[in-house]
Motif scaffolding. Sequence first.
Motif, PDB file in Angstrom:
ATOM      1  N   GLY A  84      55.215 -32.784  51.982  1.00  0.00           N
ATOM      2  CA  GLY A  84      55.625 -31.545  51.339  1.00  0.00           C
ATOM      3  C   GLY A  84      56.863 -30.961  51.989  1.00  0.00           C
ATOM      4  N   VAL A  85      56.752 -30.579  53.248  1.00  0.00           N
ATOM      5  CA  VAL A  85      57.848 -29.906  53.946  1.00  0.00           C
ATOM      6  C   VAL A  85      59.022 -30.853  54.207  1.00  0.00           C
ATOM      7  CG1 VAL A  85      58.505 -28.659  56.030  1.00  0.00           C
ATOM      8  CG2 VAL A  85      56.265 -28.254  54.989  1.00  0.00           C
ATOM      9  N   VAL A  86      58.744 -32.047  54.735  1.00  0.00           N
ATOM     10  CA  VAL A  86      59.831 -32.969  55.093  1.00  0.00           C
ATOM     11  C   VAL A  86      60.658 -33.389  53.867  1.00  0.00           C
ATOM     12  CG1 VAL A  86      60.404 -35.224  56.085  1.00  0.00           C
ATOM     13  CG2 VAL A  86      58.668 -33.790  57.166  1.00  0.00           C
ATOM     14  N   GLY A 114      52.979 -28.636  46.656  1.00  0.00           N
ATOM     15  CA  GLY A 114      52.258 -29.677  47.377  1.00  0.00           C
ATOM     16  C   GLY A 114      51.032 -29.136  48.074  1.00  0.00           C
ATOM     17  N   ALA A 115      51.165 -27.967  48.692  1.00  0.00           N
ATOM     18  CA  ALA A 115      50.023 -27.347  49.372  1.00  0.00           C
ATOM     19  C   ALA A 115      48.943 -26.960  48.362  1.00  0.00           C
ATOM     20  CB  ALA A 115      50.490 -26.120  50.155  1.00  0.00           C
ATOM     21  N   LEU A 116      49.356 -26.423  47.225  1.00  0.00           N
ATOM     22  CA  LEU A 116      48.391 -26.052  46.181  1.00  0.00           C
ATOM     23  C   LEU A 116      47.687 -27.287  45.627  1.00  0.00           C
ATOM     24  CD1 LEU A 116      50.501 -23.384  44.246  1.00  0.00           C
ATOM     25  CD2 LEU A 116      48.491 -22.951  45.662  1.00  0.00           C
ATOM     26  N   ARG A 120      43.624 -27.871  45.773  1.00  0.00           N
ATOM     27  CA  ARG A 120      42.834 -28.140  44.569  1.00  0.00           C
ATOM     28  C   ARG A 120      42.066 -29.447  44.698  1.00  0.00           C
ATOM     29  NH1 ARG A 120      45.839 -28.959  38.858  1.00  0.00           N
ATOM     30  NH2 ARG A 120      46.457 -30.884  39.922  1.00  0.00           N
ATOM     31  N   PHE A 121      42.697 -30.454  45.285  1.00  0.00           N
ATOM     32  CA  PHE A 121      42.041 -31.749  45.452  1.00  0.00           C
ATOM     33  C   PHE A 121      40.827 -31.632  46.370  1.00  0.00           C
ATOM     34  CE2 PHE A 121      41.555 -35.766  47.780  1.00  0.00           C
ATOM     35  CZ  PHE A 121      41.364 -36.634  46.720  1.00  0.00           C
ATOM     36  N   ILE A 169      51.133 -29.714  40.375  1.00  0.00           N
ATOM     37  CA  ILE A 169      50.128 -28.692  40.061  1.00  0.00           C
ATOM     38  C   ILE A 169      49.716 -28.737  38.594  1.00  0.00           C
ATOM     39  CG2 ILE A 169      50.839 -27.152  41.919  1.00  0.00           C
ATOM     40  CD1 ILE A 169      52.390 -25.518  39.842  1.00  0.00           C
ATOM     41  N   SER A 170      50.211 -29.743  37.863  1.00  0.00           N
ATOM     42  CA  SER A 170      49.856 -29.886  36.460  1.00  0.00           C
ATOM     43  C   SER A 170      48.507 -30.598  36.322  1.00  0.00           C
ATOM     44  CB  SER A 170      50.936 -30.686  35.725  1.00  0.00           C
ATOM     45  OG  SER A 170      50.892 -32.058  36.128  1.00  0.00           O
TER      46      SER A 170
END
Length: 244
Positions: A84-86, A114-116, A120-121, A169-170
Amino acid sequence: MTKHRKKERLPFRKIAPNMITSGNLLCGMMGLILLFHGRPGPASWLVFIAVFFDFMDGRIARRLGGGSQFGLEFDSLADVVSFGVVPAMIMYTEYASTLGVAGVLAASFFALCGALRLARFNVVHMPGPFQGLPIPAGGLFLASVVLAGVPLHPLAAAFFCLATGALMISSVPYGSLKGLRKEQGDRRKFLFIACIVAASVFSLKAGAPLAVMSVYIVSGLVGFDWEKWLSRPDRDEDIAEKNV
Protein backbone atom coordinates in the motif's frame (compact mmCIF):
# COMPACT_ATOMS: atom_id res chain seq x y z
CA MET A 1 2.36 -14.99 49.10
CA THR A 2 1.52 -14.39 45.48
CA LYS A 3 2.06 -17.20 43.11
CA HIS A 4 3.98 -16.37 39.98
CA ARG A 5 2.61 -18.04 36.96
CA LYS A 6 5.22 -19.53 34.72
CA LYS A 7 5.16 -18.01 31.24
CA GLU A 8 4.33 -20.47 28.52
CA ARG A 9 6.74 -20.63 25.62
CA LEU A 10 5.26 -20.20 22.20
CA PRO A 11 5.82 -23.29 20.03
CA PHE A 12 7.90 -22.94 16.88
CA ARG A 13 4.85 -23.58 14.70
CA LYS A 14 3.34 -20.35 16.05
CA ILE A 15 6.52 -18.30 15.68
CA ALA A 16 7.66 -19.44 12.21
CA PRO A 17 4.83 -17.83 10.17
CA ASN A 18 5.28 -14.50 11.97
CA MET A 19 9.02 -14.58 11.29
CA ILE A 20 8.27 -14.92 7.59
CA THR A 21 5.73 -12.08 7.80
CA SER A 22 8.51 -9.97 9.31
CA GLY A 23 10.38 -10.44 6.03
CA ASN A 24 7.41 -8.91 4.23
CA LEU A 25 7.46 -5.87 6.53
CA LEU A 26 11.24 -5.61 6.23
CA CYS A 27 10.94 -5.41 2.44
CA GLY A 28 8.46 -2.57 2.82
CA MET A 29 10.69 -0.63 5.20
CA MET A 30 13.76 -1.10 2.99
CA GLY A 31 11.70 0.02 0.00
CA LEU A 32 10.82 3.30 1.73
CA ILE A 33 14.46 3.89 2.62
CA LEU A 34 15.54 3.26 -0.98
CA LEU A 35 12.94 5.75 -2.19
CA PHE A 36 14.34 8.30 0.26
CA HIS A 37 17.70 7.83 -1.46
CA GLY A 38 16.17 8.15 -4.93
CA ARG A 39 16.26 4.48 -5.99
CA PRO A 40 12.75 3.58 -7.20
CA GLY A 41 13.91 0.59 -9.25
CA PRO A 42 15.25 -1.50 -6.35
CA ALA A 43 12.32 -0.32 -4.22
CA SER A 44 9.92 -1.71 -6.85
CA TRP A 45 11.71 -5.06 -6.88
CA LEU A 46 11.32 -5.25 -3.11
CA VAL A 47 7.55 -5.12 -3.58
CA PHE A 48 7.85 -8.30 -5.65
CA ILE A 49 10.10 -9.93 -3.04
CA ALA A 50 7.54 -9.04 -0.37
CA VAL A 51 4.96 -11.09 -2.31
CA PHE A 52 7.12 -14.17 -1.76
CA PHE A 53 7.05 -13.66 2.02
CA ASP A 54 3.32 -12.88 1.91
CA PHE A 55 2.68 -16.14 0.07
CA MET A 56 4.95 -18.26 2.24
CA ASP A 57 3.73 -17.12 5.67
CA GLY A 58 0.20 -18.38 5.02
CA ARG A 59 1.48 -21.57 3.44
CA ILE A 60 3.77 -22.32 6.39
CA ALA A 61 1.03 -21.47 8.90
CA ARG A 62 -1.37 -23.92 7.24
CA ARG A 63 1.27 -26.66 6.97
CA LEU A 64 2.40 -26.33 10.59
CA GLY A 65 -1.05 -25.61 11.98
CA GLY A 66 0.28 -22.40 13.50
CA GLY A 67 -2.26 -19.88 12.22
CA SER A 68 -3.53 -17.34 14.74
CA GLN A 69 -5.49 -14.11 14.96
CA PHE A 70 -2.24 -12.34 15.85
CA GLY A 71 -0.64 -13.65 12.66
CA LEU A 72 -3.60 -12.50 10.58
CA GLU A 73 -3.41 -8.96 11.96
CA PHE A 74 0.38 -8.83 11.68
CA ASP A 75 0.18 -9.98 8.06
CA SER A 76 -2.30 -7.20 7.25
CA LEU A 77 -0.09 -4.56 8.86
CA ALA A 78 2.89 -5.74 6.80
CA ASP A 79 0.76 -5.74 3.62
CA VAL A 80 -0.35 -2.14 4.22
CA VAL A 81 3.29 -1.05 4.19
CA SER A 82 4.69 -3.28 1.43
CA PHE A 83 1.76 -3.21 -1.00
CA GLY A 84 0.00 0.00 0.00
CA VAL A 85 2.40 2.68 1.22
CA VAL A 86 5.51 1.70 -0.79
CA PRO A 87 3.81 1.48 -4.24
CA ALA A 88 1.95 4.73 -3.54
CA MET A 89 5.21 6.46 -2.67
CA ILE A 90 6.89 4.98 -5.75
CA MET A 91 4.22 6.48 -8.02
CA TYR A 92 4.32 9.79 -6.17
CA THR A 93 8.09 10.24 -6.22
CA GLU A 94 8.48 9.06 -9.82
CA TYR A 95 5.49 10.71 -11.50
CA ALA A 96 2.94 12.56 -9.41
CA SER A 97 5.06 14.82 -7.20
CA THR A 98 4.79 17.68 -9.73
CA LEU A 99 1.00 17.75 -9.17
CA GLY A 100 1.46 19.12 -5.66
CA VAL A 101 -1.42 18.43 -3.30
CA ALA A 102 -3.32 16.55 -6.02
CA GLY A 103 -0.45 14.07 -6.34
CA VAL A 104 -0.29 13.61 -2.58
CA LEU A 105 -4.04 12.93 -2.42
CA ALA A 106 -3.94 10.44 -5.31
CA ALA A 107 -1.10 8.43 -3.73
CA SER A 108 -2.75 8.62 -0.30
CA PHE A 109 -6.04 7.41 -1.79
CA PHE A 110 -4.36 4.24 -3.04
CA ALA A 111 -2.78 3.51 0.36
CA LEU A 112 -6.08 4.21 2.14
CA CYS A 113 -8.04 1.91 -0.18
CA GLY A 114 -5.45 -0.81 0.40
CA ALA A 115 -5.94 -0.57 4.16
CA LEU A 116 -9.73 -0.66 3.75
CA ARG A 117 -9.44 -3.67 1.45
CA LEU A 118 -7.42 -5.58 4.05
CA ALA A 119 -9.80 -4.64 6.87
CA ARG A 120 -12.76 -5.90 4.85
CA PHE A 121 -10.95 -9.13 4.00
CA ASN A 122 -10.18 -9.80 7.68
CA VAL A 123 -13.80 -9.25 8.72
CA VAL A 124 -15.72 -10.72 5.79
CA HIS A 125 -14.51 -14.19 4.77
CA MET A 126 -16.29 -15.24 1.58
CA PRO A 127 -15.59 -18.45 -0.35
CA GLY A 128 -14.78 -18.23 -4.05
CA PRO A 129 -13.24 -15.24 -5.84
CA PHE A 130 -11.81 -12.24 -4.03
CA GLN A 131 -14.19 -9.32 -3.67
CA GLY A 132 -12.19 -6.45 -5.09
CA LEU A 133 -8.61 -6.37 -6.35
CA PRO A 134 -6.26 -7.89 -3.74
CA ILE A 135 -3.80 -5.34 -2.37
CA PRO A 136 -0.69 -7.36 -3.43
CA ALA A 137 -1.94 -7.27 -7.02
CA GLY A 138 -2.61 -3.54 -6.80
CA GLY A 139 0.83 -2.87 -5.34
CA LEU A 140 2.55 -5.06 -7.92
CA PHE A 141 0.74 -3.27 -10.74
CA LEU A 142 1.98 0.17 -9.66
CA ALA A 143 5.50 -1.10 -9.00
CA SER A 144 5.61 -2.83 -12.39
CA VAL A 145 4.79 0.48 -14.13
CA VAL A 146 8.07 1.90 -12.79
CA LEU A 147 10.03 -1.27 -13.59
CA ALA A 148 8.79 -1.15 -17.19
CA GLY A 149 10.03 2.44 -17.48
CA VAL A 150 6.70 3.71 -18.77
CA PRO A 151 6.92 7.51 -19.38
CA LEU A 152 3.65 8.40 -17.65
CA HIS A 153 2.22 11.91 -17.54
CA PRO A 154 1.67 12.96 -13.89
CA LEU A 155 -2.10 13.04 -14.44
CA ALA A 156 -2.01 9.50 -15.85
CA ALA A 157 -0.04 8.34 -12.81
CA ALA A 158 -2.61 9.94 -10.50
CA PHE A 159 -5.37 8.22 -12.46
CA PHE A 160 -3.64 4.84 -12.06
CA CYS A 161 -3.47 5.37 -8.29
CA LEU A 162 -7.13 6.36 -8.10
CA ALA A 163 -8.42 3.62 -10.44
CA THR A 164 -6.40 0.83 -8.82
CA GLY A 165 -7.46 2.01 -5.36
CA ALA A 166 -11.10 2.07 -6.43
CA LEU A 167 -10.81 -1.50 -7.74
CA MET A 168 -9.47 -2.66 -4.37
CA ILE A 169 -12.54 -1.43 -2.48
CA SER A 170 -14.97 -2.48 -5.22
CA SER A 171 -16.99 -5.69 -5.38
CA VAL A 172 -15.42 -6.76 -8.70
CA PRO A 173 -14.62 -10.50 -8.39
CA TYR A 174 -10.98 -11.46 -8.89
CA GLY A 175 -9.75 -15.00 -9.31
CA SER A 176 -8.40 -16.78 -6.24
CA LEU A 177 -6.44 -20.03 -6.31
CA LYS A 178 -6.66 -20.60 -2.56
CA GLY A 179 -9.46 -23.14 -2.95
CA LEU A 180 -7.66 -25.03 -5.71
CA ARG A 181 -5.70 -28.03 -4.46
CA LYS A 182 -2.75 -29.46 -6.32
CA GLU A 183 -4.59 -32.61 -7.37
CA GLN A 184 -7.55 -30.59 -8.68
CA GLY A 185 -5.55 -28.42 -11.08
CA ASP A 186 -5.20 -28.97 -14.82
CA ARG A 187 -1.47 -29.45 -15.35
CA ARG A 188 -1.65 -28.66 -19.06
CA LYS A 189 -3.20 -25.25 -18.37
CA PHE A 190 -0.66 -24.51 -15.64
CA LEU A 191 2.11 -25.44 -18.07
CA PHE A 192 0.54 -23.21 -20.72
CA ILE A 193 0.48 -20.25 -18.28
CA ALA A 194 4.11 -20.92 -17.33
CA CYS A 195 5.14 -20.91 -21.00
CA ILE A 196 3.28 -17.64 -21.63
CA VAL A 197 4.95 -15.99 -18.63
CA ALA A 198 8.39 -17.28 -19.71
CA ALA A 199 7.82 -15.99 -23.25
CA SER A 200 6.75 -12.59 -21.96
CA VAL A 201 9.88 -12.36 -19.77
CA PHE A 202 12.06 -13.29 -22.76
CA SER A 203 10.40 -10.82 -25.13
CA LEU A 204 9.32 -7.95 -22.87
CA LYS A 205 12.06 -8.24 -20.20
CA ALA A 206 11.39 -5.49 -17.61
CA GLY A 207 7.94 -4.93 -19.08
CA ALA A 208 6.82 -8.52 -18.39
CA PRO A 209 5.53 -7.87 -14.83
CA LEU A 210 3.38 -4.99 -16.11
CA ALA A 211 1.92 -7.20 -18.86
CA VAL A 212 1.11 -10.02 -16.41
CA MET A 213 -0.47 -7.69 -13.84
CA SER A 214 -2.47 -5.87 -16.54
CA VAL A 215 -3.92 -9.18 -17.71
CA TYR A 216 -4.94 -10.06 -14.14
CA ILE A 217 -6.60 -6.69 -13.56
CA VAL A 218 -8.54 -6.91 -16.83
CA SER A 219 -9.57 -10.51 -16.07
CA GLY A 220 -11.55 -9.34 -13.07
CA LEU A 221 -13.29 -6.61 -15.05
CA VAL A 222 -14.44 -9.12 -17.67
CA GLY A 223 -15.45 -11.71 -15.06
CA PHE A 224 -12.84 -14.35 -15.88
CA ASP A 225 -12.61 -17.01 -13.14
CA TRP A 226 -9.01 -18.27 -12.94
CA GLU A 227 -9.79 -20.97 -10.39
CA LYS A 228 -12.54 -22.48 -12.54
CA TRP A 229 -10.47 -22.30 -15.71
CA LEU A 230 -7.38 -23.89 -14.12
CA SER A 231 -9.39 -26.71 -12.53
CA ARG A 232 -9.71 -30.13 -14.10
CA PRO A 233 -13.02 -30.68 -15.92
CA ASP A 234 -13.88 -33.52 -13.52
CA ARG A 235 -13.13 -31.47 -10.36
CA ASP A 236 -16.81 -30.79 -9.60
CA GLU A 237 -17.59 -34.49 -9.95
CA ASP A 238 -14.80 -35.37 -7.49
CA ILE A 239 -16.09 -32.83 -4.97
CA ALA A 240 -19.64 -34.15 -5.34
CA GLU A 241 -18.46 -37.74 -4.73
CA LYS A 242 -16.63 -36.70 -1.54
CA ASN A 243 -19.73 -34.96 -0.22
CA VAL A 244 -21.94 -38.03 -0.74
